[in-house]
Design an enzyme around this catalytic site. Structure first.
Site, PDB file in Angstrom:
ATOM      1  N   ALA A   1       5.547  -3.849   3.498  1.00 23.42           N
ATOM      2  CA  ALA A   1       5.995  -3.147   4.702  1.00 23.42           C
ATOM      3  C   ALA A   1       6.288  -4.214   5.746  1.00 23.42           C
ATOM      4  O   ALA A   1       5.576  -5.218   5.821  1.00 23.42           O
ATOM      5  CB  ALA A   1       4.897  -2.218   5.206  1.00 23.42           C
TER       6      ALA A   1
ATOM      7  N   TYR B   1      -5.688 -11.292   6.614  1.00 23.57           N
ATOM      8  CA  TYR B   1      -6.412 -10.617   7.706  1.00 23.57           C
ATOM      9  C   TYR B   1      -7.659  -9.891   7.215  1.00 23.57           C
ATOM     10  O   TYR B   1      -8.513  -9.501   8.013  1.00 23.57           O
ATOM     11  CB  TYR B   1      -5.495  -9.674   8.497  1.00 23.57           C
ATOM     12  CG  TYR B   1      -4.906  -8.511   7.727  1.00 23.57           C
ATOM     13  CD1 TYR B   1      -5.687  -7.418   7.349  1.00 23.57           C
ATOM     14  CD2 TYR B   1      -3.558  -8.505   7.381  1.00 23.57           C
ATOM     15  CE1 TYR B   1      -5.139  -6.357   6.651  1.00 23.57           C
ATOM     16  CE2 TYR B   1      -2.993  -7.444   6.689  1.00 23.57           C
ATOM     17  CZ  TYR B   1      -3.796  -6.373   6.321  1.00 23.57           C
ATOM     18  OH  TYR B   1      -3.248  -5.332   5.619  1.00 23.57           O
ATOM     19  N   GLU B   2      -7.779  -9.725   5.901  1.00 27.64           N
ATOM     20  CA  GLU B   2      -8.993  -9.112   5.356  1.00 27.64           C
ATOM     21  C   GLU B   2     -10.114 -10.133   5.197  1.00 27.64           C
ATOM     22  O   GLU B   2     -11.231  -9.772   4.830  1.00 27.64           O
ATOM     23  CB  GLU B   2      -8.694  -8.496   3.985  1.00 27.64           C
ATOM     24  CG  GLU B   2      -7.750  -7.310   4.059  1.00 27.64           C
ATOM     25  CD  GLU B   2      -7.313  -6.848   2.682  1.00 27.64           C
ATOM     26  OE1 GLU B   2      -7.835  -5.831   2.209  1.00 27.64           O
ATOM     27  OE2 GLU B   2      -6.446  -7.515   2.091  1.00 27.64           O
TER      28      GLU B   2
ATOM     29  N   HIS C   1       0.059   2.293  13.737  1.00 26.48           N
ATOM     30  CA  HIS C   1      -0.101   2.082  12.296  1.00 26.48           C
ATOM     31  C   HIS C   1       0.170   3.363  11.510  1.00 26.48           C
ATOM     32  O   HIS C   1       0.678   3.322  10.389  1.00 26.48           O
ATOM     33  CB  HIS C   1      -1.488   1.534  11.977  1.00 26.48           C
ATOM     34  CG  HIS C   1      -1.665   1.184  10.532  1.00 26.48           C
ATOM     35  ND1 HIS C   1      -0.874   0.244   9.900  1.00 26.48           N
ATOM     36  CD2 HIS C   1      -2.498   1.663   9.586  1.00 26.48           C
ATOM     37  CE1 HIS C   1      -1.225   0.176   8.627  1.00 26.48           C
ATOM     38  NE2 HIS C   1      -2.212   1.022   8.407  1.00 26.48           N
TER      39      HIS C   1
ATOM     40  N   ASN D   1       9.030   0.084  10.799  1.00 23.45           N
ATOM     41  CA  ASN D   1       9.085   0.258  12.266  1.00 23.45           C
ATOM     42  C   ASN D   1       9.972  -0.826  12.849  1.00 23.45           C
ATOM     43  O   ASN D   1      10.174  -1.875  12.237  1.00 23.45           O
ATOM     44  CB  ASN D   1       7.674   0.135  12.856  1.00 23.45           C
ATOM     45  CG  ASN D   1       7.017  -1.195  12.519  1.00 23.45           C
ATOM     46  OD1 ASN D   1       6.559  -1.405  11.388  1.00 23.45           O
ATOM     47  ND2 ASN D   1       7.004  -2.102  13.468  1.00 23.45           N
TER      48      ASN D   1
ATOM     49  N   HIS E   1      -4.890  -9.699   1.581  1.00 22.53           N
ATOM     50  CA  HIS E   1      -4.254 -10.217   2.798  1.00 22.53           C
ATOM     51  C   HIS E   1      -5.189 -11.210   3.489  1.00 22.53           C
ATOM     52  O   HIS E   1      -6.408 -11.059   3.427  1.00 22.53           O
ATOM     53  CB  HIS E   1      -3.971  -9.088   3.796  1.00 22.53           C
ATOM     54  CG  HIS E   1      -3.070  -8.013   3.283  1.00 22.53           C
ATOM     55  ND1 HIS E   1      -3.543  -6.896   2.631  1.00 22.53           N
ATOM     56  CD2 HIS E   1      -1.719  -7.875   3.324  1.00 22.53           C
ATOM     57  CE1 HIS E   1      -2.518  -6.111   2.302  1.00 22.53           C
ATOM     58  NE2 HIS E   1      -1.407  -6.688   2.692  1.00 22.53           N
TER      59      HIS E   1
ATOM     60  N   HIS F   1     -13.501  -5.029  -3.435  1.00 24.90           N
ATOM     61  CA  HIS F   1     -12.385  -5.431  -4.294  1.00 24.90           C
ATOM     62  C   HIS F   1     -11.616  -4.203  -4.750  1.00 24.90           C
ATOM     63  O   HIS F   1     -11.564  -3.859  -5.928  1.00 24.90           O
ATOM     64  CB  HIS F   1     -12.862  -6.264  -5.481  1.00 24.90           C
ATOM     65  CG  HIS F   1     -14.209  -5.874  -5.985  1.00 24.90           C
ATOM     66  ND1 HIS F   1     -14.431  -4.742  -6.724  1.00 24.90           N
ATOM     67  CD2 HIS F   1     -15.413  -6.445  -5.801  1.00 24.90           C
ATOM     68  CE1 HIS F   1     -15.720  -4.648  -6.985  1.00 24.90           C
ATOM     69  NE2 HIS F   1     -16.342  -5.667  -6.436  1.00 24.90           N
TER      70      HIS F   1
ATOM     71  N   MET G   1       2.777  -9.329   7.256  1.00 27.97           N
ATOM     72  CA  MET G   1       1.506 -10.052   7.119  1.00 27.97           C
ATOM     73  C   MET G   1       1.153 -10.372   5.669  1.00 27.97           C
ATOM     74  O   MET G   1      -0.017 -10.582   5.360  1.00 27.97           O
ATOM     75  CB  MET G   1       0.381  -9.222   7.762  1.00 27.97           C
ATOM     76  CG  MET G   1       0.646  -8.830   9.203  1.00 27.97           C
ATOM     77  SD  MET G   1      -0.601  -7.698   9.817  1.00 27.97           S
ATOM     78  CE  MET G   1       0.137  -7.152  11.378  1.00 27.97           C
ATOM     79  N   SER G   2       2.143 -10.405   4.792  1.00 30.74           N
ATOM     80  CA  SER G   2       1.827 -10.657   3.376  1.00 30.74           C
ATOM     81  C   SER G   2       2.941 -11.478   2.729  1.00 30.74           C
ATOM     82  O   SER G   2       3.705 -12.151   3.410  1.00 30.74           O
ATOM     83  CB  SER G   2       1.660  -9.322   2.640  1.00 30.74           C
ATOM     84  OG  SER G   2       2.897  -8.621   2.573  1.00 30.74           O
TER      85      SER G   2
ATOM     86  N   SER H   1       0.836  -1.202   0.000  1.00 28.07           N
ATOM     87  CA  SER H   1       0.000   0.000   0.000  1.00 28.07           C
ATOM     88  C   SER H   1       0.870   1.251   0.000  1.00 28.07           C
ATOM     89  O   SER H   1       1.981   1.253   0.515  1.00 28.07           O
ATOM     90  CB  SER H   1      -0.942  -0.003   1.207  1.00 28.07           C
ATOM     91  OG  SER H   1      -0.207  -0.284   2.370  1.00 28.07           O
TER      92      SER H   1
END
Ligand code: HPA
Length: 267
Positions: free
Chosen positions: A93, A65-66, A227, A215, A63, A41, A191-192, A10
């Site tokens: 990230a 988590y989505e 975040h 971070n 992801h 989407h 997370m990806s 992102s």
């Protein structure tokens, strides 16, 4: 010269804006594109050129988590492959576990640890796509990492390497989890990327993955993870990452792609 796929984390949409002869297709217009009930989407596929290199960009990824399944998170990679991409550059990230990194650093992923608890290849295997039990011993192409380092060096950017641990999220890790991840050999956490890397290797595509350290991971600094800070750091390094992508993608395309029958893998 092979087509190169790119998956943008992102905040990196500006990379796609810079492609010559750009054509955009919203994901909603691509047949079979998975829809998450949580997010709809959002995102688009963008084709265009960097120099003479044909590039296919996924601006926006799915992801776990989505609410997407592991299988669904790999759909975009298969779409890149269907459209002729023989290699893919993944960006993300990540939090730094290894204290030799600082926020704002770009790190080449050398290997991963899959802690997602799922795999995009579970279920029946489509033998026309790839083998039941794909090899991951050079999942992040050694050759491409060397090319990326040369690309970075050409404009004064030195790139280190690290092992990426993938966790499901969406909560950030606890300090104890970060200590555990360090002990098992992880330098970065995110997370990806891992489902996409597995799917790409299954298809015989070569992978380069670049983490933007947004971070220090939980518990390393005496402060909470935020975040907004992750987004801010991502924004700060955006130009550097876009410069790197523009420089390295033509080099990758010129190097000869497709992992499947190559004997050059030397981890
Ligand atoms: N943990 C997991 N995912 C992340 C982080 C983190 O600290 N930073 C950016 N993505």
């Amino acid at each position: 010269m092979g087509k190169v796929g790119v998956v943008l984390g992102s905040g990196l949409g500006a990379f796609a804006e810079g492609l010559r002869g750009r054509v955009e297709t919203p994901y909603s217009q691509i047949e079979g594109w998975p829809v998450s009930t949580a997010t709809g989407h959002a995102g688009k596929l963008v084709t265009g050129l960097i120099g003479e290199t044909e590039v296919i960009v996924l601006a926006g990824r799915a992801h776990l988590y989505e609410g997407y399944t592991a299988h669904q998170t790999a759909f975009g990679i298969r779409e890149l492959h269907r459209r002729g991409a023989k290699s893919v550059v993944l960006t993300n990230a990540a939090g730094a576990i290894n204290v030799k990194y600082s926020p704002g650093d770009l790190v080449l992923i050398s290997d991963h640890i899959n802690l997602l608890g799922v795999n995009p290849l579970s279920g029946p295997n489509d033998e026309s796509l790839g083998p039941r039990f794909p090899d991951l011993s050079d999942a992040y192409s050694r050759e491409y990492r060397d090319i990326a380092k040369q690309a970075g060096a050409s404009f004064g950017l030195s790139l280190s390497e690290g092992v990426y641990a993938a966790v499901p999220g969406p909560s950030y890790e606890t300090p104890a989890e970060i200590r555990y991840l360090r002990i098992i050999g992880a330098d970065l956490v995110g997370m990806s990327t891992v489902p996409e890397t597995i799917a790409a290797n299954h298809l015989g595509m070569k992978v380069l993955a670049i983490s933007c350290v947004t971070n220090m991971a939980a518990g390393i600094l005496p402060k909470k993870l935020d975040h907004a800070e992750v987004l801010e750091t991502g924004e700060r390094v955006r130009e550097k990452l876009i410069q790197l992508l523009n420089n390295l993608i033509p080099r990758i395309a010129g190097s000869g792609a497709d992992n499947r029958f190559s004997s050059s893998a030397s981890p």
